[in-house]
Design an enzyme around this catalytic site. Structure first.
Site, mmCIF file in Angstrom:
data_model
loop_
_atom_site.group_PDB
_atom_site.id
_atom_site.type_symbol
_atom_site.label_atom_id
_atom_site.label_comp_id
_atom_site.label_asym_id
_atom_site.label_seq_id
_atom_site.Cartn_x
_atom_site.Cartn_y
_atom_site.Cartn_z
ATOM 1 C CB ILE A 87 -0.909 0.010 1.242
ATOM 2 C CG1 ILE A 87 -1.733 -1.281 1.289
ATOM 3 C CG2 ILE A 87 -1.817 1.235 1.251
ATOM 4 C CD1 ILE A 87 -2.301 -1.599 2.647
ATOM 5 C CB CYS A 88 1.424 3.860 -2.436
ATOM 6 S SG CYS A 88 2.357 5.380 -2.637
ATOM 7 C CG LEU A 89 -1.685 5.339 3.886
ATOM 8 C CD1 LEU A 89 -2.635 6.330 3.215
ATOM 9 C CD2 LEU A 89 -2.490 4.341 4.706
#
Length: 151
Positions: A87-89
């Site tokens: 996840i790109c968070l």
């Protein structure tokens, strides 16, 4: 063996049980408090509604000073989720803070589903569709939601 990371994870787990965020749940794996399984339900009144998405959390002894590694194990179609489920968070990377607990991480990921950041794409095709062809993007998400019912 009790370490600061493990004590914090026990505290996070108790808080998660007593005051679970809406549509999110998580628990440590049976013999390993450093590995967790979690579930996020697709938020109501969104294209994700009805979906049941499974994730894994991997913590290190540096927690809460370093974020866990969080991945979707359910198949996802989203601008900020890589094909391997990563996840790109920002709060899982450069904006991490020890004040975040597992509830906060789950809530942030759940809100990311409905509010992607197409300017920081992990899946460039999903980001492009999200911006240029919302109907097709919504259809692809619906396929993922339906697939989430199978397993």
């Amino acid at each position: 063996m009790s370490t600061p990371a493990r004590r914090r994870l026990i505290r996070d787990f108790k808080k998660l049980q007593q005051d679970p965020p809406s549509g999110c749940s998580g628990a440590p794996c049976e013999n390993d408090i450093m590995r967790w399984n979690a579930v996020i339900l697709g938020p109501e009144d969104s294209i994700w509604e009805g979906g049941t998405f499974k994730l894994t959390f991997q913590f290190t002894e540096d927690y809460p000073n370093k974020p866990p590694t969080v991945k979707f194990i359910s198949k996802m179609y989203h601008p900020n989720i890589y094909s391997d489920g990563s996840i790109c968070l920002d709060i899982l990377q450069n904006q991490w803070s020890p004040i975040y607990d597992i509830s906060a991480i789950l809530t942030s990921i759940q809100s990311l589903l409905c509010d992607p950041n197409p300017n920081s794409p992990a899946n460039s095709e999903a980001a492009r569709l999200y911006q240029e062809n919302r109907r097709e993007y919504d259809r692809r998400v619906q396929e993922v939601v339906e697939e989430s019912w199978k397993g």
